[in-house]
Design a protein around this motif. Structure first.
Motif, PDB file in Angstrom:
ATOM      1  N   ILE A   1      28.284  33.357 -96.062  1.00  0.00           N
ATOM      2  CA  ILE A   1      28.872  33.268 -97.387  1.00  0.00           C
ATOM      3  C   ILE A   1      28.052  34.158 -98.328  1.00  0.00           C
ATOM      4  O   ILE A   1      26.844  34.012 -98.433  1.00  0.00           O
ATOM      5  CB  ILE A   1      28.912  31.814 -97.881  1.00  0.00           C
TER       6      ILE A   1
ATOM      7  N   GLU B   1      29.674  26.314 -98.459  1.00  0.00           N
ATOM      8  CA  GLU B   1      30.210  26.355 -99.822  1.00  0.00           C
ATOM      9  C   GLU B   1      29.539  25.292-100.679  1.00  0.00           C
ATOM     10  O   GLU B   1      29.326  25.504-101.875  1.00  0.00           O
ATOM     11  CB  GLU B   1      31.724  26.167 -99.808  1.00  0.00           C
TER      12      GLU B   1
ATOM     13  N   ARG C   1      33.525  29.789-106.316  1.00  0.00           N
ATOM     14  CA  ARG C   1      34.271  30.507-105.286  1.00  0.00           C
ATOM     15  C   ARG C   1      35.095  31.634-105.917  1.00  0.00           C
ATOM     16  O   ARG C   1      35.671  31.463-106.994  1.00  0.00           O
ATOM     17  CB  ARG C   1      35.181  29.537-104.542  1.00  0.00           C
TER      18      ARG C   1
END
Length: 93
Positions: free
Chosen positions: A42, A80, A90
């Motif tokens: 990520i 996340e 996000r």
């Protein structure tokens, strides 16, 4: 100046991680290694124009073109949840 202390520190760190250690800096939560390397997928990017902290997950529109520059405070996340807990949002695309 001797390079010996650096070698000992590096060997100790490698041994610690190989033995199941999760962080060279206990108490910081997520390891420094995960923040500074692409071991996690990520991407935590900071918008140049607004300074907003935005994360991108694989498959999102801007994921492939997003580059991480740790020297500007950008980093990698392993989940996340970690990204949101650190104050990032996000990407909308």
């Amino acid at each position: 100046m001797s390079k010996f202390p650096l070698i000992v520190i590096a060997a100790s760190a490698a041994s610690f991680l190989a033995g199941g250690g999760h962080s060279l800096l206990p108490g910081l939560g997520e390891s420094l290694e995960a923040q500074l390397s692409p071991a996690c997928d990520i991407k935590g990017n900071i918008a140049i124009d607004s300074g907003e902290k935005i994360y991108h997950v694989p498959g999102q529109f801007y994921y492939q073109q997003t580059r991480i520059s740790p020297e500007y405070g950008e980093r990698w996340f392993c989940s996340e949840e970690d990204a949101r807990a650190a104050g990032w949002r996000r990407s909308k695309r």
